[in-house]
Design an enzyme around this catalytic site. Structure first.
Site, PDB file in Angstrom:
ATOM      1  N   HIS A 174      -1.419  -1.345  -4.114  1.00 37.22           N
ATOM      2  CA  HIS A 174      -2.669  -0.947  -3.444  1.00 37.22           C
ATOM      3  C   HIS A 174      -2.674   0.567  -3.260  1.00 37.22           C
ATOM      4  O   HIS A 174      -1.735   1.132  -2.685  1.00 37.22           O
ATOM      5  CB  HIS A 174      -2.753  -1.666  -2.097  1.00 37.22           C
ATOM      6  CG  HIS A 174      -4.031  -1.454  -1.360  1.00 37.22           C
ATOM      7  ND1 HIS A 174      -5.162  -2.201  -1.602  1.00 37.22           N
ATOM      8  CD2 HIS A 174      -4.356  -0.596  -0.358  1.00 37.22           C
ATOM      9  CE1 HIS A 174      -6.138  -1.815  -0.783  1.00 37.22           C
ATOM     10  NE2 HIS A 174      -5.666  -0.844  -0.017  1.00 37.22           N
ATOM     11  N   MET A 217     -12.029   4.730  -0.325  1.00 36.71           N
ATOM     12  CA  MET A 217     -12.677   5.005   0.956  1.00 36.71           C
ATOM     13  C   MET A 217     -13.320   6.369   0.825  1.00 36.71           C
ATOM     14  O   MET A 217     -12.850   7.384   1.366  1.00 36.71           O
ATOM     15  CB  MET A 217     -11.635   4.959   2.088  1.00 36.71           C
ATOM     16  CG  MET A 217     -11.284   3.535   2.492  1.00 36.71           C
ATOM     17  SD  MET A 217      -9.710   3.436   3.356  1.00 36.71           S
ATOM     18  CE  MET A 217      -8.608   3.389   1.946  1.00 36.71           C
ATOM     19  N   ASP A 273      -4.771   3.739  -1.802  1.00 40.58           N
ATOM     20  CA  ASP A 273      -5.846   4.135  -0.892  1.00 40.58           C
ATOM     21  C   ASP A 273      -6.318   5.544  -1.208  1.00 40.58           C
ATOM     22  O   ASP A 273      -5.592   6.517  -0.992  1.00 40.58           O
ATOM     23  CB  ASP A 273      -5.334   4.075   0.557  1.00 40.58           C
ATOM     24  CG  ASP A 273      -5.151   2.646   1.028  1.00 40.58           C
ATOM     25  OD1 ASP A 273      -6.125   1.874   0.969  1.00 40.58           O
ATOM     26  OD2 ASP A 273      -4.024   2.287   1.429  1.00 40.58           O
ATOM     27  N   GLY A 305      -0.791   1.921   9.648  1.00 42.77           N
ATOM     28  CA  GLY A 305      -0.028   1.760  10.889  1.00 42.77           C
ATOM     29  C   GLY A 305      -0.834   1.337  12.095  1.00 42.77           C
ATOM     30  O   GLY A 305      -0.361   1.438  13.229  1.00 42.77           O
ATOM     31  N   MET A 337      -8.835   8.367  -0.199  1.00 36.84           N
ATOM     32  CA  MET A 337      -9.672   8.786   0.950  1.00 36.84           C
ATOM     33  C   MET A 337     -10.117  10.230   0.736  1.00 36.84           C
ATOM     34  O   MET A 337      -9.332  11.065   0.277  1.00 36.84           O
ATOM     35  CB  MET A 337      -8.860   8.704   2.241  1.00 36.84           C
ATOM     36  CG  MET A 337      -8.230   7.343   2.498  1.00 36.84           C
ATOM     37  SD  MET A 337      -7.500   7.313   4.144  1.00 36.84           S
ATOM     38  CE  MET A 337      -6.583   5.772   4.091  1.00 36.84           C
ATOM     39  N   SER A 382       0.840  -1.201   0.000  1.00 35.87           N
ATOM     40  CA  SER A 382       0.000   0.000   0.000  1.00 35.87           C
ATOM     41  C   SER A 382       0.870   1.244   0.000  1.00 35.87           C
ATOM     42  O   SER A 382       1.691   1.449   0.905  1.00 35.87           O
ATOM     43  CB  SER A 382      -0.883   0.012   1.247  1.00 35.87           C
ATOM     44  OG  SER A 382      -1.447   1.301   1.403  1.00 35.87           O
ATOM     45  N   ASP A 389      -6.855  -6.176   4.745  1.00 39.28           N
ATOM     46  CA  ASP A 389      -6.204  -4.869   4.676  1.00 39.28           C
ATOM     47  C   ASP A 389      -6.165  -4.254   6.068  1.00 39.28           C
ATOM     48  O   ASP A 389      -7.213  -3.978   6.651  1.00 39.28           O
ATOM     49  CB  ASP A 389      -7.000  -3.981   3.706  1.00 39.28           C
ATOM     50  CG  ASP A 389      -6.358  -2.626   3.485  1.00 39.28           C
ATOM     51  OD1 ASP A 389      -5.250  -2.384   4.018  1.00 39.28           O
ATOM     52  OD2 ASP A 389      -6.956  -1.797   2.766  1.00 39.28           O
ATOM     53  N   MET A 449     -11.662  -5.399   5.901  1.00 39.17           N
ATOM     54  CA  MET A 449     -10.762  -4.570   6.691  1.00 39.17           C
ATOM     55  C   MET A 449     -10.409  -5.305   7.986  1.00 39.17           C
ATOM     56  O   MET A 449     -11.295  -5.823   8.672  1.00 39.17           O
ATOM     57  CB  MET A 449     -11.414  -3.223   7.055  1.00 39.17           C
ATOM     58  CG  MET A 449     -11.706  -2.285   5.896  1.00 39.17           C
ATOM     59  SD  MET A 449     -10.288  -1.797   4.886  1.00 39.17           S
ATOM     60  CE  MET A 449      -9.171  -1.096   6.091  1.00 39.17           C
ATOM     61  N   HIS A 481      -8.412   1.200  -3.744  1.00 40.21           N
ATOM     62  CA  HIS A 481      -9.313   1.033  -2.597  1.00 40.21           C
ATOM     63  C   HIS A 481      -9.943   2.387  -2.293  1.00 40.21           C
ATOM     64  O   HIS A 481      -9.302   3.274  -1.736  1.00 40.21           O
ATOM     65  CB  HIS A 481      -8.497   0.506  -1.403  1.00 40.21           C
ATOM     66  CG  HIS A 481      -9.281   0.357  -0.149  1.00 40.21           C
ATOM     67  ND1 HIS A 481      -8.680   0.139   1.078  1.00 40.21           N
ATOM     68  CD2 HIS A 481     -10.624   0.364   0.096  1.00 40.21           C
ATOM     69  CE1 HIS A 481      -9.614   0.023   2.007  1.00 40.21           C
ATOM     70  NE2 HIS A 481     -10.797   0.168   1.442  1.00 40.21           N
TER      71      HIS A 481
HETATM   72  C1  DX5 Z   1      -6.153   2.029   5.685  1.00 42.34           C
HETATM   73  C2  DX5 Z   1      -5.815   1.472   4.340  1.00 42.34           C
HETATM   74  C3  DX5 Z   1      -4.749   0.458   4.308  1.00 42.34           C
HETATM   75  C4  DX5 Z   1      -3.442   0.902   4.895  1.00 42.34           C
HETATM   76  C5  DX5 Z   1      -2.828  -0.307   5.539  1.00 42.34           C
HETATM   77  O1  DX5 Z   1      -7.484   2.418   5.754  1.00 42.34           O
HETATM   78  O2  DX5 Z   1      -6.936   0.917   3.688  1.00 42.34           O
HETATM   79  O3  DX5 Z   1      -4.555  -0.007   2.976  1.00 42.34           O
HETATM   80  O4  DX5 Z   1      -2.538   1.393   3.957  1.00 42.34           O
HETATM   81  O5  DX5 Z   1      -1.677   0.106   6.177  1.00 42.34           O
HETATM   82  P1  DX5 Z   1      -0.894  -0.857   7.165  1.00 42.34           P
HETATM   83  O6  DX5 Z   1      -0.432  -2.016   6.349  1.00 42.34           O
HETATM   84  O7  DX5 Z   1       0.182   0.005   7.676  1.00 42.34           O
HETATM   85  O8  DX5 Z   1      -1.885  -1.276   8.210  1.00 42.34           O
HETATM   86 ZN    ZN Z   2      -6.503  -0.032   1.729  1.00 40.78          ZN
END
Ligand code: DX5
Ligand code: ZN
Length: 222
Positions: free
Chosen positions: A35, A70, A37, A147, A39, A11, A177, A139, A68
């Site tokens: 990946h 969000m 993200d 993190g 948002m 990601s 994820d 999720m 992804h």
């Molecule tokens: C958070 C994201 C994840 C995030 C995961 O909402 O959807 O894809 O990057 O990060 P780690 O692997 O650090 O948990």
């Molecule tokens: Zn994600």
């Protein structure tokens, strides 16, 4: 039919956003998907990148994009990511009033269609929709930030989805994820996941490509 090999998707949320192209190329040849993200500061409190950045990044790497979303109102935005060349476009069940219709549009636009469910959403109501999807993203944290600590209880949803997918002989990837790392990926694989997003575990490593290689080895279905 034997199970397809696991997919590991670094990601870029955990990457250096000023060097996205280099960060993507650092895992080329070993990562299966990248990946991304997206948002919008509405569906989740955080804000990341949108279509213009994804379009630019598309030209910078050969890696398939696992987008992804969000975001609120995915019907408005998701097809644009398919048009931009994303391999898979995943939107959230909680943000969509007609997930099947949007999945059809994404497939018609040439992308795989993914459905995501957040931490507090049960999986059961969505299992019957899976024939319309290529990916089910479960999720393993609350969506919004990288993190965070992996939540083992989410694996019950993974196991329920795996039973349903196998019983129906569906071709659906079950993706996890959030908090996926050396110490959590094997249990997610054991529960039935076959696609693994890893942000911090890859991009905080001294050698991101080696981190992906290691995760892939740990993810092989027992
Ligand atoms: C958070 C994201 C994840 C995030 C995961 O909402 O959807 O894809 O990057 O990060 P780690 O692997 O650090 O948990
Ligand atoms: Zn994600």
């Amino acid at each position: 039919m034997s199970a397809p090999p696991p997919v590991v998707a670094p990601s870029i949320l955990a990457a250096d956003f000023s060097r996205l192209a280099e960060e993507a190329r650092a895992v080329e040849g070993v990562a299966d998907w990248l990946h991304i993200d997206v948002m919008d500061n509405h569906f989740v409190p955080n804000l990341t990148i949108g279509l213009p950045v994804v379009t630019s990044l598309r030209a910078a790497t050969d890696l398939p994009f696992d987008v992804h979303l969000m975001i609120d109102d995915p019907r408005r935005w998701a097809p644009g990511y398919a048009d931009a060349g994303a391999y898979n476009v995943t939107f959230h069940a909680e943000a969509s009033d007609n997930p099947v219709s949007l999945a059809k549009d994404l497939r018609a636009a040439g992308a795989k269609a993914g459905l995501a469910i957040d931490r507090d959403t049960p999986v059961e109501p969505y299992l019957e929709l899976l024939p319309h999807f290529d990916t089910l993203l479960i999720m393993t944290i609350k969506a919004g930030f990288g993190g965070q600590k992996f939540i083992p209880a989410m694996l019950d949803k993974v196991a329920a989805a795996r039973r349903h997918v196998d019983a129906g002989h569906l071709e659906v990837r079950i993706e996890v994820d959030g908090g996926i790392a050396d110490d959590t990926i094997a249990q997610a694989a054991e529960a039935g996941a076959d696609a693994f997003v890893a942000g911090t575990a890859v991009y905080s490593a001294a050698d991101p490509a080696e981190a992906v290689r290691h995760l892939k080895a740990l993810a092989r279905r027992p």
